[in-house]
Each structure stands twice: as structure tokens, then as C-alpha cells.
Design a protein around this motif. Structure first.
Motif, PDB file in Angstrom:
ATOM      1  N   ARG A  57      32.386  43.378  29.976  1.00 14.91           N
ATOM      2  CA  ARG A  57      33.714  43.059  30.476  1.00 14.91           C
ATOM      3  C   ARG A  57      33.702  41.701  31.170  1.00 14.91           C
ATOM      4  N   ASP A  58      34.826  40.957  31.062  1.00 18.27           N
ATOM      5  CA  ASP A  58      34.991  39.723  31.813  1.00 18.27           C
ATOM      6  C   ASP A  58      35.269  40.056  33.269  1.00 18.27           C
ATOM      7  N   ALA A  59      34.604  39.327  34.183  1.00 13.06           N
ATOM      8  CA  ALA A  59      34.752  39.643  35.598  1.00 13.06           C
ATOM      9  C   ALA A  59      34.705  38.385  36.449  1.00 13.06           C
TER      10      ALA A  59
ATOM     11  N   ARG B  18      27.994  40.553  46.936  1.00 16.13           N
ATOM     12  CA  ARG B  18      28.618  40.006  45.727  1.00 16.13           C
ATOM     13  C   ARG B  18      29.238  41.154  44.937  1.00 16.13           C
ATOM     14  N   VAL B  19      30.520  41.007  44.611  1.00 16.62           N
ATOM     15  CA  VAL B  19      31.248  42.046  43.875  1.00 16.62           C
ATOM     16  C   VAL B  19      31.796  41.447  42.592  1.00 16.62           C
ATOM     17  N   ALA B  20      31.410  41.992  41.459  1.00 21.10           N
ATOM     18  CA  ALA B  20      31.972  41.586  40.174  1.00 21.10           C
ATOM     19  C   ALA B  20      33.207  42.440  39.907  1.00 21.10           C
ATOM     20  N   VAL B  21      34.369  41.784  39.738  1.00 21.20           N
ATOM     21  CA  VAL B  21      35.650  42.482  39.625  1.00 21.20           C
ATOM     22  C   VAL B  21      36.206  42.313  38.218  1.00 21.20           C
ATOM     23  N   ASP B  22      36.512  43.419  37.564  1.00 20.02           N
ATOM     24  CA  ASP B  22      37.063  43.371  36.214  1.00 20.02           C
ATOM     25  C   ASP B  22      38.323  42.519  36.195  1.00 20.02           C
ATOM     26  N   ALA B  23      38.350  41.511  35.326  1.00 19.33           N
ATOM     27  CA  ALA B  23      39.453  40.547  35.310  1.00 19.33           C
ATOM     28  C   ALA B  23      40.770  41.193  34.902  1.00 19.33           C
ATOM     29  N   GLU B  24      40.725  42.226  34.092  1.00 20.13           N
ATOM     30  CA  GLU B  24      41.957  42.858  33.612  1.00 20.13           C
ATOM     31  C   GLU B  24      42.458  43.936  34.555  1.00 20.13           C
ATOM     32  N   HIS B  25      41.574  44.829  34.963  1.00 23.97           N
ATOM     33  CA  HIS B  25      41.997  46.009  35.722  1.00 23.97           C
ATOM     34  C   HIS B  25      41.805  45.890  37.231  1.00 23.97           C
ATOM     35  N   GLY B  26      41.057  44.900  37.701  1.00 25.03           N
ATOM     36  CA  GLY B  26      40.816  44.767  39.129  1.00 25.03           C
ATOM     37  C   GLY B  26      39.843  45.783  39.686  1.00 25.03           C
ATOM     38  N   VAL B  27      39.097  46.455  38.824  1.00 25.38           N
ATOM     39  CA  VAL B  27      38.127  47.466  39.254  1.00 25.38           C
ATOM     40  C   VAL B  27      36.766  46.806  39.485  1.00 25.38           C
TER      41      VAL B  27
ATOM     42  N   ILE C 136      36.500  41.047  58.073  1.00 23.02           N
ATOM     43  CA  ILE C 136      36.309  40.106  56.980  1.00 23.02           C
ATOM     44  C   ILE C 136      37.507  39.163  56.918  1.00 23.02           C
ATOM     45  N   GLY C 137      37.248  37.888  56.997  1.00 22.17           N
ATOM     46  CA  GLY C 137      38.306  36.891  56.905  1.00 22.17           C
ATOM     47  C   GLY C 137      38.416  36.365  55.490  1.00 22.17           C
ATOM     48  N   LEU C 138      39.612  36.179  55.013  1.00 16.61           N
ATOM     49  CA  LEU C 138      39.823  35.755  53.641  1.00 16.61           C
ATOM     50  C   LEU C 138      40.016  34.251  53.578  1.00 16.61           C
ATOM     51  N   VAL C 139      39.091  33.582  52.918  1.00 21.99           N
ATOM     52  CA  VAL C 139      39.153  32.132  52.798  1.00 21.99           C
ATOM     53  C   VAL C 139      39.492  31.787  51.357  1.00 21.99           C
ATOM     54  N   PRO C 140      40.706  31.325  51.067  1.00 22.71           N
ATOM     55  CA  PRO C 140      41.075  31.017  49.693  1.00 22.71           C
ATOM     56  C   PRO C 140      40.135  29.980  49.091  1.00 22.71           C
ATOM     57  N   ALA C 141      39.744  30.232  47.852  1.00 25.47           N
ATOM     58  CA  ALA C 141      38.882  29.283  47.142  1.00 25.47           C
ATOM     59  C   ALA C 141      39.096  29.465  45.659  1.00 25.47           C
ATOM     60  N   LEU C 142      39.107  28.375  44.925  1.00 28.69           N
ATOM     61  CA  LEU C 142      39.273  28.451  43.489  1.00 28.69           C
ATOM     62  C   LEU C 142      37.965  28.855  42.833  1.00 28.69           C
ATOM     63  N   ALA C 143      38.089  29.617  41.765  1.00 23.28           N
ATOM     64  CA  ALA C 143      36.890  30.057  41.055  1.00 23.28           C
ATOM     65  C   ALA C 143      36.191  28.878  40.405  1.00 23.28           C
ATOM     66  N   ASP C 144      34.872  28.875  40.518  1.00 21.18           N
ATOM     67  CA  ASP C 144      34.096  27.852  39.835  1.00 21.18           C
ATOM     68  C   ASP C 144      34.189  28.073  38.333  1.00 21.18           C
ATOM     69  N   SER C 145      33.976  26.991  37.590  1.00 19.03           N
ATOM     70  CA  SER C 145      33.952  27.148  36.139  1.00 19.03           C
ATOM     71  C   SER C 145      32.714  27.936  35.761  1.00 19.03           C
ATOM     72  N   GLY C 146      32.822  28.724  34.753  1.00 24.95           N
ATOM     73  CA  GLY C 146      31.682  29.542  34.343  1.00 24.95           C
ATOM     74  C   GLY C 146      31.946  30.181  33.017  1.00 24.95           C
ATOM     75  N   ASP C 147      31.068  31.072  32.630  1.00 25.56           N
ATOM     76  CA  ASP C 147      31.199  31.772  31.365  1.00 25.56           C
ATOM     77  C   ASP C 147      31.318  33.244  31.683  1.00 25.56           C
ATOM     78  N   PRO C 148      32.349  33.955  31.358  1.00 28.66           N
ATOM     79  CA  PRO C 148      33.480  33.519  30.536  1.00 28.66           C
ATOM     80  C   PRO C 148      34.473  32.644  31.312  1.00 28.66           C
ATOM     81  N   GLU C 149      35.313  31.943  30.554  1.00 31.95           N
ATOM     82  CA  GLU C 149      36.363  31.147  31.166  1.00 31.95           C
ATOM     83  C   GLU C 149      37.570  32.039  31.435  1.00 31.95           C
ATOM     84  N   LEU C 150      37.994  32.065  32.690  1.00 36.29           N
ATOM     85  CA  LEU C 150      39.114  32.900  33.105  1.00 36.29           C
ATOM     86  C   LEU C 150      40.094  32.062  33.914  1.00 36.29           C
TER      87      LEU C 150
END
Length: 417
Positions: A220-222, A240-249, A44-58
Motif C-alpha cells: 500500500r502507498d503510505a 514513525r507511523v506509516a499511514v495508508d494514503a487512501e484510508h488513513g489507517v 504532542i505539538g503539531l508542526v506543519p511540514a510538507l512531505a519530502d519527495s519519495g517513492d511512491p509519489e503522493l
């Protein structure tokens, strides 16, 4: 929460992510076509990308930072409910497991509550799980299905498993039995964290990894991490993986097939709490009247009596042809299109055509229900299909298996000759 910039990306092996309370037995070889799905998750290659705007805002975060956040997460305490749906496009494993795995109806005097058999049922259908964890030595998992409950409780040196449907109990201690009790702390199959770590176990240039917006999962925000192959020929369309914004889980894991349709795997929390679980979650006392099987006694009994496989010469040839014999394994290609070539060391007659007559009816149905005859430079063979992993068994006993399409599998087999 600001990104954890000091975190370092680390690979997580499948051994760290999971394992059964007791070791796999020979019967597991019958599910070779679906047991090597990890081949598809290579590189798996890591391609940096900024998060799109969405709900919730993080706060904005790159894919690299989000993967580092997952790797750095060491959440020792949590509890909650999760739902897992698996659609591999194959028959239920239930009957197959009963025929082959000690602990099933065909396994003799063993425990029907042994986790190796019961947790395999998560490989098909939809299931609701209740889980709790408090450090490396205290975990519990319950599968809540159809008015019954199956539970595994790990508390210190003890591992208990209970099947309310059959009223059977399985008990294992570190001092004896057929496995390391610490594996119980890792054997929580179907959790988004386990699946995400397997998908991110290797890095390379064959995959695009981006942050694709945000989501709310289990309240939870993710952030949403999107993993897609750059190569053609894979049966995997995206992960697609939803990752907890606070804990990284990882809170949710969804694997979509390249051929379209419903997800092959969709596992996510419906409720989660990162506080310390109540001690009662790790307490177990066998119900009065329940049949209790001790792991060490079970192992001794199997050595004395011999399992159905050890006593059944009709199976020996077939077992040897699925990864036995010389056992040589050669990986052809890389990344999502990688295919494992396994030398079975002999003819495939025992697993196809009239040779399958020696197998139990459930196994014959399992093999025949998704097999296609093919021809090529390798001669003739049979492709066993699932929505995720395909396997080609040739007439000379070689097996080609990977998370690739049928056409790709045939081309690889031809090029290998």
C-alpha cells in the motif's frame, strides 16, 4: 488522494484504543514499571511540514492534515497479517504471568486460554498475528507462534478464546462473566492503529510532528508521520507511523529508543485487505475434547475459593506497596519528560533486598534482573530499568516512573523532596 481538509483532529484515549476481555487483577501491579508508558506520549505539538519527495509519489500533505486523516478514519472492515516485535530489554513476561495472573500455572483452577494472560505475551519477542474486523461486533485475532495458535473471536454477544497448545477454550457472553463483551472489539493489541492513537492522544508544545516522506507497506502507498520529542531526558528517540494514503489507517508503527539500537516496538502489516472479510473468520466451535471454561463460572469459582493473592498473606504487603496504600499520584513535569510520583504508603522493604524472599522466583528474577541501587536526596532506592520505561522505588515506598532516563528519574526524585 487529496487530503481530507474537513477532518478535525481529535484525541483518542487509551480506553477507546484497547482493553482486555476480562478485567485486570491485582497481579497487574507487579508490572507498574512498564504499565505507564502512556506518560511518555503526553503532549504532542503539531508542526506543519510538507512531505519530502519519495517513492511512491503522493500529493503533498501537512502533518496537521495527516493527523486529521488518522482521526477521521473509520475503516470498519479489514483483514490481514501483521508482525510485531517488542524489545523492552526485560525478561519474557511468560513466567511472570504464569505466577501471578489467574489462568497461569500459579493461578489455580482457571482457564489457560483467558486472553488477559495469553495476550500479555505480546509484550516481548516477535509474533505473527492474523486479524479480521467487520464492524464493532465482529473481530478475530490469532497469534501464530511456534507451531501453535491462540485465537480470540468476537461475534455479537459471544467471545471465544482458544489455545491449541493446551487445547483449552474460554467463553464469555454479554449476559454474564467478568467483563463487557464490547471490549473484545477494542482489544486488538499490537495493531499500528492502536499504538498510533495512543501516541496522538494529547497535543501540546513538547513534540515535533512532521511528514517524513512516503513508503510502501504491505503493498500500500503510505505517508510517514515522524514524531520526535523536543525535550531531553526521554528514553524515546522517535515514533514513525506509516499511514495508508487512501484510508488513513496506520499500517506500521516503529518506536525507536533515544539510546540507539533496534526498535523497542516495531509493528506493521505484511498483508492487508480493506474489503469485507469472509464470515468464517468470525465463526468458532470448540474442538471435540477441548476443555471449555465459562467466564461467569470462572468468576464465581474465584469468589468462592479466593485467588492465590487473596489466600497468600505473604503478597499483601508487596501488592499494597506498588500503587496501593494511600495511592496518591502526582505528575511531575510535562510531555516526554513527565514522571508519575506514586505514594505507596510505606517502606519498600518488601520488594527489595531480603524482603523479596516472599515473592515467587519468577518475580524475584524479574525485579532483580534490571534493578540498580541509587542514592540521593530521597535516601536510597532501586531503579528498575527497561529500554522504554524506568521506575525508581525509594526506601520510604514512593515510586517515580516514566519514559525517562535513569539520571532524569533520580533528578526528579531529588527535586520532589
Amino acid at each position: 488522494m487529496a487530503p481530507n481538509d474537513s477532518a478535525q483532529t481529535t484525541g483518542v484515549t487509551a480506553d477507546e484504543a484497547g482493553g482486555t476481555v476480562v478485567g485486570r487483577r491485582k497481579a497487574a501491579r507487579y508490572v507498574v514499571p512498564v504499565a505507564v508508558a502512556a506518560v511518555a506520549a503526553a503532549t504532542i505539538g503539531l508542526v506543519p511540514a510538507l512531505a519530502d519527495s519519495g517513492d511512491p509519489e503522493l500529493p503533498e500533505i501537512t502533518a496537521q492534515q495527516l493527523v486529521e486523516k488518522i482521526a477521521a478514519s473509520d475503516q470498519q472492515q479489514l483483514s490481514g497479517m501483521l508482525k510485531i516485535s517488542t524489545d523492552l530489554g526485560i525478561p519474557s513476561f511468560g513466567g511472570l504471568v504464569d505466577s501471578f495472573v489467574p489462568g497461569g500455572t500459579g493461578g489455580g483452577d482457571t482457564s489457560g486460554a483467558a486472553p488477559e494472560a495469553k495476550l500479555t505475551e505480546l509484550a516481548s519477542g516477535t509474533h505473527t498475528l492474523r486479524i479480521a474486523a467487520d464492524g464493532p461486533d465482529r473481530q478475530s485475532l490469532s497469534v501464530l507462534d511456534k507451531g501453535s495458535e491462540y485465537s480470540v473471536v468476537h461475534n455479537g454477544a459471544d467471545v471465544w478464546a482458544y489455545d491449541s497448545g493446551s487445547d483449552e477454550v474460554y467463553h464469555q457472553r454479554a449476559e454474564g462473566g467478568s467483563g463487557d463483551h464490547h471490549t473484545a472489539g477494542k482489544a486488538v493489541p499490537g495493531t499500528p492503529k492502536e499504538m498510533a492513537e495512543k501516541a496522538l492522544a494529547a497535543v501540546g508544545d513538547t513534540t515535533s510532528v512532521t511528514v517524513d516522506g512516503t513508503a510502501r507497506v504491505a503493498g500500500r502507498d503510505a505517508y510517514q508521520l515522524l514524531i520526535k520529542p523536543k525535550q531531553s531526558g526521554s528514553t524515546i528517540g522517535s515514533i514513525r507511523v506509516a499511514v495508508d494514503a487512501e484510508h488513513g489507517v496506520p499500517l506500521k508503527f516503529t518506536l525507536a529508543p533515544s539510546g540507539g539500537g533496534k526498535a523497542v516496538v516495531d509493528a506493521g502489516f505484511t498483508r492487508v485487505d480493506f474489503g469485507k472479510p469472509d464470515a468464517s473468520a468470525f465463526s468458532f466451535t470448540p474442538p471435540k475434547g477441548a476443555r471449555v471454561t465459562e467466564a461467569d463460572e470462572l468468576t464465581a469459582d474465584m469468589h468462592e475459593k479466593g485467588s492465590a493473592f487473596e489466600k497468600g498473606p505473604a503478597f499483601e504487603k508487596e501488592l499494597a506497596q506498588l500503587g496501593g496504600g494511600p495511592g496518591a499520584v502526582n505528575v511531575i513535569g510535562e510531555g516526554w519528560s513527565a514522571v508519575a510520583e506514586i505514594d505507596g504508603g510505606g517502606s519498600a522493604e518488601g520488594l527489595t533486598g531480603d524482603g523479596a524472599a516472599g515473592l515467587p522466583a519468577e518475580a524475584q528474577g524479574f525485579l532483580g534482573s534490571f534493578g540498580d541501587k541509587v542514592t540521593g536526596g530521597f535516601g536510597t532506592g532501586t531503579v528498575f530499568k527497561t529500554r522504554l520505561v524506568n521506575a525508581l522505588l525509594t526506601e520510604d515506598g514512593k515510586v517515580y516512573v516514566g519514559a525517562v532516563t535513569k539520571d532524569t528519574l533520580v533528578k526528579v526524585a531529588e527535586s520532589a523532596r
